[in-house]
Design an enzyme around this catalytic site. Structure first.
Site, PDB file in Angstrom:
ATOM      1  CG  ASP A 114      56.020 -17.843 -35.781  1.00 47.05           C
ATOM      2  OD1 ASP A 114      54.930 -18.023 -36.344  1.00 47.05           O
ATOM      3  OD2 ASP A 114      56.250 -18.165 -34.593  1.00 47.05           O
ATOM      4  CE  LYS A 158      54.341 -15.726 -32.175  1.00 46.98           C
ATOM      5  NZ  LYS A 158      53.457 -16.628 -31.434  1.00 46.98           N
TER       6      LYS A 158
END
Length: 292
Positions: A136, A10
């Site tokens: 996350d 990401k």
């Protein structure tokens, strides 16, 4: 029985830190985006009942310290099985890069074992489990474009109108996220992202305005200590990036590009200076099962 999965990295299109909570964690507001750069995880059932990890790199631990191991153990305990798993990790996402490489590995393990062990858990079940491993992990399970709030675990999908090319570049060192947050003085943050504007540009497909509005407040800590971060950002802009910021707590920097040709030339130039440079694209899916 075995399964192969892509666990994707990401980037943060913006990061704002709103305050510090009583438990010591920071209240953040981030726009997170899945990119095509990925590790490959091969997961096979281990008839001994044990969890084992191997990798093609020595840069990660292959024991109970690895978040992928913790994910497998959590799944094993959650569904109450005595079955085991062997996990092989082919690393492509740079380690300690601020791109959630470890979290994405954990996301892939939860997704893969859910299938192999026929646990029948929903994506939301896996995300609820994932937050116990790291803030996350839920995002890495779901993927795409998200507004992340709280400690990063409160996710709101953002409807992205178009994909765009991204060049990521990691200098040859890592930064401790804990240290960055410890050294962040919230009262001294001089520039914050306009998160609503960032979201609006994404939804409208206005990549140029998006690139120009990206802000990561953690840069003021990491750039102060490591001038190479600023240097990479400058190189990105010289190579026709529409915008460039650091992702996560660093040290990785990424640039957004209008077209493949500009991105490809930038990748070649930066790779001649920093080995860990990659050309990739935005994606709408986190973990991807492609075999099994």
């Amino acid at each position: 029985m075995g399964i192969k999965l892509k666990s994707k990295a990401k980037i943060n299109l913006s990061i704002d830190v709103l305050g510090k909570m009583e438990d010591g964690y920071h209240n953040v507001e981030m726009v997170m985006q899945t990119i095509g750069l990925h590790d490959i995880l091969t997961i096979e059932e281990n008839l001994s009942g044990e969890i084992t990890i191997k990798s093609d790199t020595s840069n990660i631990p292959c024991d109970e310290r690895n978040i992928a191991y913790k994910a497998a153990r959590l799944m094993k305990e959650f569904i109450g099985t005595d079955r085991g798993a062997h996990i092989y990790i082919q690393k492509r996402i740079p380690v300690g890069a601020g791109m959630a490489g470890g979290s994405s590995n954990a996301a892939a393990v939860l997704t893969g074992l859910n299938r192999i062990w026929k646990a029948g858990l929903s994506e939301n079940d896996l995300m609820d489990m994932g937050v116990k491993l790291g803030a996350d992990v839920p995002f890495c399970i779901k993927g795409g474009t998200m507004l992340a709030q709280g400690i990063g675990e409160k996710l709101t999908p953002i409807k992205k109108s178009c994909d765009f090319w991204v060049v990521v570049c990691k200098p040859n060192f890592s930064i401790s996220t804990v240290e960055v947050y410890k050294n962040l003085d919230i009262s001294e943050i001089s520039e914050r992202p306009d998160t609503n504007k960032v979201i609006e540009y994404i939804e409208n497909g206005d990549i140029k305005s998006l690139a120009g509005s990206m802000v990561n407040v953690l840069e003021q800590v990491s750039e102060k200590r490591y001038s190479v971060i600023s240097h990479i950002k400058e190189k990105m802009m010289h190579q026709k990036a529409l915008g460039s910021i650091m992702t996560g707590s660093g040290p990785t920097v990424f640039g957004i590009f209008k077209n493949f040709d500009d991105a490809h030339k930038a990748e070649a130039k930066l790779k001649s200076l920093w080995d860990q440079t990659y050309l990739t694209k935005t994606e709408d899916e986190g973990v991807e099962v492609y075999e099994g």
